[in-house]
Design an enzyme around this catalytic site. Structure first.
Site, PDB file in Angstrom:
ATOM      1  N   HIS A  81       0.805  -1.216   0.000  1.00  0.00           N
ATOM      2  CA  HIS A  81       0.000   0.000   0.000  1.00  0.00           C
ATOM      3  C   HIS A  81       0.840   1.269   0.000  1.00  0.00           C
ATOM      4  CE1 HIS A  81      -3.583   2.388   1.577  1.00  0.00           C
ATOM      5  NE2 HIS A  81      -4.003   1.788   0.487  1.00  0.00           N
ATOM      6  N   HIS A 117      -8.736  11.012   0.029  1.00  0.00           N
ATOM      7  CA  HIS A 117      -8.015   9.740  -0.034  1.00  0.00           C
ATOM      8  C   HIS A 117      -6.729   9.859   0.786  1.00  0.00           C
ATOM      9  CE1 HIS A 117      -5.685   6.408  -1.979  1.00  0.00           C
ATOM     10  NE2 HIS A 117      -6.854   5.827  -1.830  1.00  0.00           N
TER      11      HIS A 117
END
Length: 611
Positions: A263, A494
């Protein structure tokens, strides 16, 4: 056997599979995808070019085939498994006990997806009228095209007086003055930042063709290493995307623990003039750089050390150089050994942030404090100053996805995780952790509905009904997304940020921008009576501490002026959203991606039906 929750939607049945805790952490990670908009528009049904979450797939499908609010073929009946409370209780959803899933379900559940039922939808999207693929490609390019900053603006950003080097991404569709001081990926890769020799892109989801087009023409054939976590079919798809580009090579991050993800979002940029490190929160896809709120930390230009410099040369007061090398070494990859050697040859002494990473594994002894929330705990204990009455200073966490927290706060959030976030000074914490308020900022359904993207923005907020129904206790901590200070209230976040503030929200003890969402997979969870920390995923962020910026009072002031602060000193930190955050009202609901929203239209006049 796996039991599905069958729910009567507005267009027939749709099924949501339940899954165990580990699977939920995986399904709630924000794994995105490329747009299948073009294929859908011209009647093709090919899958996206690279892997994506079900949430992002649903968003792309709805963009390609919008369901207009006026579509009378869709009713707005209440769904049986997601019962609305009476108006006196507010309109938040609540789940009946009969919808609870058996606890013996195993990992195969996460492979289940929302099953699609066939129904007719109006083909009203303008791209549906299109026959020519090339024209479609141009339209899509136009849709996501954000003009890079003017040369002088970019130069000022690189060289100007910005002690934090913390930026937001540009947002299309907001007042232009709010993009002043913001960066697009084309700005970061601009020749103004340096004459590129080679680069490495670490990320979660990558559209290779799009990424290559973000580099200036003269740098598009320079060596590019892509560090990813894809396996099997999705790895093959990623490699296939790169076939036209001989300069691209890959490094596959090892993910040996189930449901882990790569990630981390970082760029390593090697120039003729030196080296730069960029740590950010955006996937390498057009949508993530278009109308979302995203964060970037941009390092100074690190000069090359003189030949023969000692191994410890070029280190910063924050130990950034050795921590970055340690993070890269955790991949055990020959491709990254070259980058480790390059970093070793450069002077990173000007860095004023601390690196905070997660790498997959089970860590014991001194290794336990190298990664995840225990790494944050160690940094705060060693470098944050104790402040009088600090027990009353609240914590704020802001994120775009949520994993399983357990049956109540004591299982992780208000125990080991909170203990790490409230650590400060070398002294042992004497106050009760329960005294510390926790404010969690996560978008409401209305935040998403009223956003620039409308409901499809919810594709990057993959909180699922399966996870939510098991932790209704968590929602009492939720606060709305609001960012009037940066003009980004309607640009869905985000970005992920965590901080500790004074009770009046005027002072900040520390601030972290990171890829890590609110999940045990990202931050780690203690095992074996606290003797071991288990982390599933790779994550990376930077921690801003007042002591590293020469502030001896132990706090930054909250920057109240238009973001960024410009010529202000390091005293004011530019928090990208409004403080104090506003708690959910009785009618507010957290955005949950895999249930329909058909009661009100979004900013494009559409409804949300994920299947």
């Amino acid at each position: 056997m796996l039991r599905n929750m069958l729910q009567e939607g507005a267009h027939g049945k749709w099924a949501v599979s339940s899954s165990d805790e580990s699977a939920e952490e995986n399904s709630d990670s924000e794994k995105p995808c490329t747009s299948s908009l073009l294929d859908a528009a011209c009647g093709k049904t090919s899958d996206p070019q690279y892997p994506c979450s079900e949430a992002r797939k649903a968003a792309h499908k709805r963009k390609a085939s919008p369901l207009k609010f006026t579509d009378t073929s869709l009713s707005t009946e209440t769904l049986p498994a997601v019962k609305q409370r009476s108006s006196q209780e507010g309109s938040s959803w609540c789940l009946s006990s009969s919808d609870e899933e058996p606890e013996d379900q195993q990992n195969q559940a996460h492979k289940e997806t929302v099953k699609e039922e066939k129904y007719d939808v109006p083909k009203e999207h303008p791209l549906n009228l299109c026959k020519d693929d090339k024209l479609l490609e141009n339209l899509k390019e136009e849709e996501y095209n954000i003009t890079p900053s003017e040369t002088q603006d970019t130069w000022d950003l690189v060289t100007g007086d910005n002690p934090f080097r913390f930026f937001l991404t540009k947002v299309s569709g907001i007042e232009q003055n709010y993009n002043s001081g913001a960066l697009h990926i084309k700005d970061i890769l601009s020749p103004l930042f340096g004459t590129l020799i080679s680069s490495a892109q670490f990320n979660y989801c990558i559209d290779v063709g799009w990424l290559v087009r973000q580099y200036p023409q003269e740098f598009r054939k320079k060596p590019l290493l892509i560090v990813h976590g894809e396996k099997r079919e999705s790895k093959a798809e990623l490699i296939a995307q790169a076939r036209p580009y001989e300069n691209i090579s890959f490094c596959q991050a090892k993910l040996d623990i189930a449901f882990g993800t790569h990630h981390t979002k970082m760029m390593l940029l090697l120039y003729e003039e030196g080296l730069r490190v960029v740590i950010h929160t955006s996937n390498l896809i057009a949508e993530d750089w278009h109308q979302k709120t995203q964060g970037i930390w941009l390092s100074p230009l690190y000069p090359r050390l003189p030949k023969g410099a000692s191994g410890s040369a070029g280190e910063s007061a924050t130990n950034f150089k050795s921590d970055l090398i340690s993070y890269l070494a955790a991949y055990s990859s020959p491709a990254l050994k070259e980058w480790i050697d390059l970093i070793q040859e450069h002077d990173l002494s000007e860095t004023r942030v601390y690196l905070l990473g997660s790498t997959p594994g089970r860590f014991q002894g001194s290794d336990k404090e190298k990664w995840g929330h225990l790494r944050l705990r160690k940094l705060l204990r060693e470098h944050a100053l104790s402040i009088p009455a600090q027990e009353s200073w609240p914590l704020v966490g802001q994120f775009s996805s949520i994993g399983s927290m357990g049956a109540d706060g004591s299982k992780w959030l208000c125990s080991e995780f909170q203990e790490s976030l409230v650590a400060a000074g070398s002294g042992v914490t004497t106050f009760r952790k329960s005294d510390v308020p926790i404010h969690l900022v996560y978008p409401t359904v209305n935040n998403v509905r009223q956003s620039l993207e409308g409901y499809p923005a919810g594709g990057s907020l993959p909180y699922s009904i399966q996870t939510a129904q098991k932790q209704l206790w968590l929602h009492s901590y939720f606060h709305k997304w609001s960012a009037e200070v940066t003009g980004r209230t309607h640009a869905i976040p985000h970005i992920k940020t965590y901080m500790r503030l004074s009770p009046d929200f005027q002072k900040i003890a520390w601030f972290l921008v990171t890829s890590a969402n609110l999940s045990k997979a990202a931050w780690g969870a203690l095992e074996k009576n606290g003797s071991q920390l288990m982390i599933r995923s790779y994550e990376l962020g930077v921690l801003f501490l007042p002591s590293a910026f020469g502030l001896d009072k132990g706090y930054f002031h909250v920057g109240r002026k238009k973001f960024p602060e410009g010529k202000d000193s390091a005293t004011y930190f530019p928090v990208p959203y409004d403080l104090p955050p506003e708690q959910y009202g009785s009618k507010d609901q957290p955005w949950i991606w895999n249930i329909p929203y058909t009661d009100a239209p979004d900013t494009h006049g559409n409804m949300w039906v994920p299947s």
